[in-house]
Scaffold this active site. Structure first.
Site, PDB file in Angstrom:
ATOM      1  N   ARG A 235      -9.168  -0.112   3.800  1.00 21.64           N
ATOM      2  CA  ARG A 235      -8.208   0.842   3.244  1.00 21.64           C
ATOM      3  C   ARG A 235      -6.883   0.167   2.899  1.00 21.64           C
ATOM      4  NH1 ARG A 235      -6.638   4.800   7.253  1.00 21.64           N
ATOM      5  NH2 ARG A 235      -5.106   5.058   5.632  1.00 21.64           N
TER       6      ARG A 235
ATOM      7  N   ASP B 176       3.653   0.166  12.321  1.00 19.33           N
ATOM      8  CA  ASP B 176       2.415  -0.337  11.715  1.00 19.33           C
ATOM      9  C   ASP B 176       2.143  -1.803  12.072  1.00 19.33           C
ATOM     10  OD1 ASP B 176       2.057   2.149  10.659  1.00 19.33           O
ATOM     11  OD2 ASP B 176       2.746   1.638   8.648  1.00 19.33           O
TER      12      ASP B 176
ATOM     13  N   ARG C 134      -0.156  15.129  13.467  1.00 17.70           N
ATOM     14  CA  ARG C 134       0.642  14.620  12.340  1.00 17.70           C
ATOM     15  C   ARG C 134       1.122  15.809  11.506  1.00 17.70           C
ATOM     16  NH1 ARG C 134      -1.888   9.113   9.830  1.00 17.70           N
ATOM     17  NH2 ARG C 134       0.170   9.075   8.875  1.00 17.70           N
TER      18      ARG C 134
ATOM     19  N   LYS D 143       0.829  -1.212   0.000  1.00 17.31           N
ATOM     20  CA  LYS D 143       0.000   0.000   0.000  1.00 17.31           C
ATOM     21  C   LYS D 143       0.863   1.262   0.000  1.00 17.31           C
ATOM     22  CE  LYS D 143      -1.769   1.693   4.018  1.00 17.31           C
ATOM     23  NZ  LYS D 143      -1.570   3.128   4.302  1.00 17.31           N
ATOM     24  N   ASN D 144       1.818   1.316   0.919  1.00 18.76           N
ATOM     25  CA  ASN D 144       2.545   2.576   1.084  1.00 18.76           C
ATOM     26  C   ASN D 144       3.523   2.859  -0.058  1.00 18.76           C
ATOM     27  OD1 ASN D 144       1.011   3.149   3.277  1.00 18.76           O
ATOM     28  ND2 ASN D 144       2.553   2.557   4.801  1.00 18.76           N
TER      29      ASN D 144
ATOM     30  N   CYS E 192      -5.233   8.072   9.241  1.00 15.30           N
ATOM     31  CA  CYS E 192      -5.409   7.551  10.599  1.00 15.30           C
ATOM     32  C   CYS E 192      -5.081   8.621  11.635  1.00 15.30           C
ATOM     33  CB  CYS E 192      -4.497   6.353  10.822  1.00 15.30           C
ATOM     34  SG  CYS E 192      -4.887   4.950   9.784  1.00 15.30           S
TER      35      CYS E 192
HETATM   36  N1  EPU Z   1       6.793  14.093  11.565  1.00  9.87           N
HETATM   37  C1  EPU Z   1       6.959  15.429  11.906  1.00  9.87           C
HETATM   38  N2  EPU Z   1       6.986  16.338  10.886  1.00  9.87           N
HETATM   39  C2  EPU Z   1       6.833  15.983   9.592  1.00  9.87           C
HETATM   40  C3  EPU Z   1       6.644  14.628   9.254  1.00  9.87           C
HETATM   41  C4  EPU Z   1       6.634  13.700  10.280  1.00  9.87           C
HETATM   42  O1  EPU Z   1       7.096  15.776  13.071  1.00  9.87           O
HETATM   43  O2  EPU Z   1       6.863  16.878   8.731  1.00  9.87           O
HETATM   44  C5  EPU Z   1       6.792  13.090  12.655  1.00  9.87           C
HETATM   45  C6  EPU Z   1       5.434  12.407  12.798  1.00  9.87           C
HETATM   46  O3  EPU Z   1       4.576  13.161  13.640  1.00  9.87           O
HETATM   47  C7  EPU Z   1       5.830  11.072  13.380  1.00  9.87           C
HETATM   48  C8  EPU Z   1       7.188  10.791  12.712  1.00  9.87           C
HETATM   49  O4  EPU Z   1       7.671  12.042  12.273  1.00  9.87           O
HETATM   50  O5  EPU Z   1       6.001  11.182  14.760  1.00  9.87           O
HETATM   51  C9  EPU Z   1       7.157   9.825  11.553  1.00  9.87           C
HETATM   52  O6  EPU Z   1       6.185  10.214  10.607  1.00  9.87           O
HETATM   53  P1  EPU Z   1       6.281   9.851   9.064  1.00  9.87           P
HETATM   54  O7  EPU Z   1       6.319  11.098   8.297  1.00  9.87           O
HETATM   55  O8  EPU Z   1       7.378   8.841   8.842  1.00  9.87           O
HETATM   56  O9  EPU Z   1       4.881   9.128   8.796  1.00  9.87           O
HETATM   57  P2  EPU Z   1       3.946   9.245   7.529  1.00  9.87           P
HETATM   58  O10 EPU Z   1       4.768   9.419   6.315  1.00  9.87           O
HETATM   59  O11 EPU Z   1       2.848  10.208   7.799  1.00  9.87           O
HETATM   60  C10 EPU Z   1       4.037   6.710   6.923  1.00  9.87           C
HETATM   61  C11 EPU Z   1       3.029   5.627   6.694  1.00  9.87           C
HETATM   62  C12 EPU Z   1       2.378   5.235   8.004  1.00  9.87           C
HETATM   63  C13 EPU Z   1       3.455   4.806   9.004  1.00  9.87           C
HETATM   64  C14 EPU Z   1       4.543   5.877   9.125  1.00  9.87           C
HETATM   65  C15 EPU Z   1       5.720   5.425   9.965  1.00  9.87           C
HETATM   66  C16 EPU Z   1       2.306   6.103   4.443  1.00  9.87           C
HETATM   67  C17 EPU Z   1       1.219   6.582   3.556  1.00  9.87           C
HETATM   68  N3  EPU Z   1       2.047   6.110   5.749  1.00  9.87           N
HETATM   69  O12 EPU Z   1       3.309   7.802   7.491  1.00  9.87           O
HETATM   70  O13 EPU Z   1       1.577   4.110   7.691  1.00  9.87           O
HETATM   71  O14 EPU Z   1       2.884   4.591  10.261  1.00  9.87           O
HETATM   72  O15 EPU Z   1       5.038   6.227   7.824  1.00  9.87           O
HETATM   73  O16 EPU Z   1       6.301   4.280   9.432  1.00  9.87           O
HETATM   74  O17 EPU Z   1       3.361   5.682   3.986  1.00  9.87           O
HETATM   75  C18 EPU Z   1      -0.274   2.708   7.787  1.00  9.87           C
HETATM   76  O18 EPU Z   1       0.086   2.194   6.710  1.00  9.87           O
HETATM   77  O19 EPU Z   1      -1.181   2.206   8.501  1.00  9.87           O
HETATM   78  C19 EPU Z   1       0.357   3.928   8.245  1.00  9.87           C
HETATM   79  C20 EPU Z   1      -0.191   4.716   9.143  1.00  9.87           C
END
Ligand code: EPU
Length: 429
Positions: free
Chosen positions: A398, A306, A122, A22-23, A117
């Site tokens: 999803r 995850d 975030r 998915k990701n 989620c």
């Molecule tokens: N963060 C910040 N600032 C930013 C971006 C992130 O502070 O600008 C913080 C977040 O608050 C968090 C950490 O950095 O504490 C990591 O966040 P990240 O950006 O890595 O997460 P994401 O890209 O929003 C993706 C996956 C999530 C998964 C996370 C961590 C996708 C679409 N989503 O989210 O997947 O939990 O990486 O591995 O790739 C899922 O598939 O169920 C899911 C939630």
């Protein structure tokens, strides 16, 4: 509205085929915008997050051809908009990848802040910082529209303050057509980052170092279409592995990259579960109660956040007390309340959960709070004695393709049932 009804207690046995990641898919689909050409993507998971992303591109003017359930052709030559409204983004976190892709192609993107989620705050400050370092100006307008614009994008050094999958992807998307060299330091190393880099390179980009914490991107003027097959989903695979372990089952999890599953396999082995690796499959076998273990979630190659809810279910029936520390998200233990309804004994203090294993869980009416919490509820229902009903299953749809069919083929007693529209939704209010 629909719910899952599970008559728990069956040992899962047999084979399951894992779908595409998915990701990776939700990053690769927006990346096709940069090709301005036809991209054929295979091994696309047939899940609602992916159809949502495809629908957004279609509404922007892309031509979309479904070749079959898992293969799609997207022609982004005639996209005629760089605006993505709240209606389109509110259900999908990854919709923020449209900012990087549109900025990379047009030098302008107006995209509503994403949904997805709810794990607490975030922020996207690191994405914005990356775009600004490449020369864009970014503002958040009324109605939470992110407006990013640049006369031209120029390669730059981008140091991410924390490891972020989303920021790494977005900076890669914006940088592939920028002038000169972009260096992302402290980059995320997840398998889907590598998959996106491979896809971009096949389109003619020059991305090196993906999978390490320094990614170098040399900007290219034009990209072109390509044919690409997405990697298997690490988290879907892990979910079936844990389900096999929690039900005392014996399951061959097929179409996986065992290397991507090492941290999950290692924890299962620590719990006394047998894990046998083959070239592109893994057999998980368990008899009886798992042993306790401690887990701390971390960015890849650490234990994936995850998989945290699913592992909590396994440890809730383990012999002994386990400690689970959430190292990525501020608020990812909300689902524990549902497990308590099934007899689990778990105390949460901030980002730490202390899980005292009980002999077994008991079926109960529960709900999916988010996607992976939903996966955990499925495992809880499968392992529990008696009947479990799971509501809010749209979260599970999803990210899990054919979940009822796949679990049923492993001997689970599970079905999807339509509920009356007016019925009260568990947990609302
Ligand atoms: N963060 C910040 N600032 C930013 C971006 C992130 O502070 O600008 C913080 C977040 O608050 C968090 C950490 O950095 O504490 C990591 O966040 P990240 O950006 O890595 O997460 P994401 O890209 O929003 C993706 C996956 C999530 C998964 C996370 C961590 C996708 C679409 N989503 O989210 O997947 O939990 O990486 O591995 O790739 C899922 O598939 O169920 C899911 C939630």
């Amino acid at each position: 509205m629909e719910k899952f009804v599970i008559n728990g207690g069956n040992r899962l046995c047999g084979e399951v085929n894992i779908s595409g990641a998915k990701n990776a898919a939700v990053a690769i689909i927006p990346a096709t915008i940069l090709a301005q050409d036809v991209c054929r993507i295979e091994n696309i998971p047939n899940i609602s997050d992916v159809s949502m992303m495809v629908r957004i591109l279609y509404q922007m003017g892309a031509e979309v051809k479904m070749i079959n359930k898992n293969t799609i052709e997207i022609n982004t030559a005639h996209i005629n908009s760089n605006v993505v409204s709240h209606d389109m983004t509110r259900h999908l976190r990854a919709s923020y990848y449209l900012i990087g892709a549109l900025l990379g192609r047009y030098g302008r993107a107006r995209v509503a802040m994403p949904g997805g989620c709810d794990f607490g705050v975030r922020p996207i400050d690191q994405h914005i910082k990356g775009f600004e370092l490449l020369g864009a100006s970014v503002s958040i307008e009324e109605n939470a529209m992110v407006d990013a614009r640049a006369e031209s994008l120029t390669g730059s050094a981008v140091y991410l303050d924390m490891v972020s999958v989303g920021a790494t992807v977005n900076v890669m998307l914006a940088a592939v057509k920028a002038k000169g060299l972009t260096i992302i330091e402290n980059a995320a190393k997840e398998p889907h980052i590598v998959d996106l880099a491979n896809f971009l390179n096949l389109m003619g980009a020059d991305v090196r170092g993906a999978g390490t914490d320094v990614i170098k991107i040399r900007g290219t003027d034009t990209l072109h279409g390509c044919a690409y097959s997405i990697i298997p989903d690490q988290i879907e695979a892990g979910t079936y592995m844990v389900a096999a372990a929690a039900t005392g089952g014996n399951v061959l999890v097929k179409n996986v990259i065992p290397k991507h599953l090492e941290s999950i396999s290692a924890k299962l082995v620590e719990c006394g579960v047998s894990v046998e690796e083959f070239d592109d499959s893994i057999r998980v076998r368990s008899n009886g109660r798992p042993d306790r273990c401690n887990i701390k979630t971390m960015p890849h190659p650490g234990f994936p956040t995850d998989m945290q809810p699913q592992m909590t279910v396994l440890l809730s029936i383990a012999d002994g007390t386990s400690i689970i520390s959430e190292g990525v998200w501020d608020n990812r233990f909300r689902y524990v309340e549902q497990l308590a309804r099934m007899g689990a004994s778990i105390k949460v203090d901030g980002k730490v959960a202390v899980v005292e294993g009980v002999e077994n869980l008991k079926g109960a009416p529960i709900k999916a709070d988010d996607l992976r919490a939903g996966a955990a509820m499925l495992i809880a229902g499968l392992t529990a004695k008696g009947m479990t009903e799971i509501e809010n299953i749209e979260h599970i749809d999803r990210g899990y393709e054919d979940v009822v069919e796949k679990f049923s083929a492993l001997s689970a007693d599970i079905c999807r049932v339509k509920t009356v529209e007016t019925q009260e939704v568990a947990g609302v209010g």
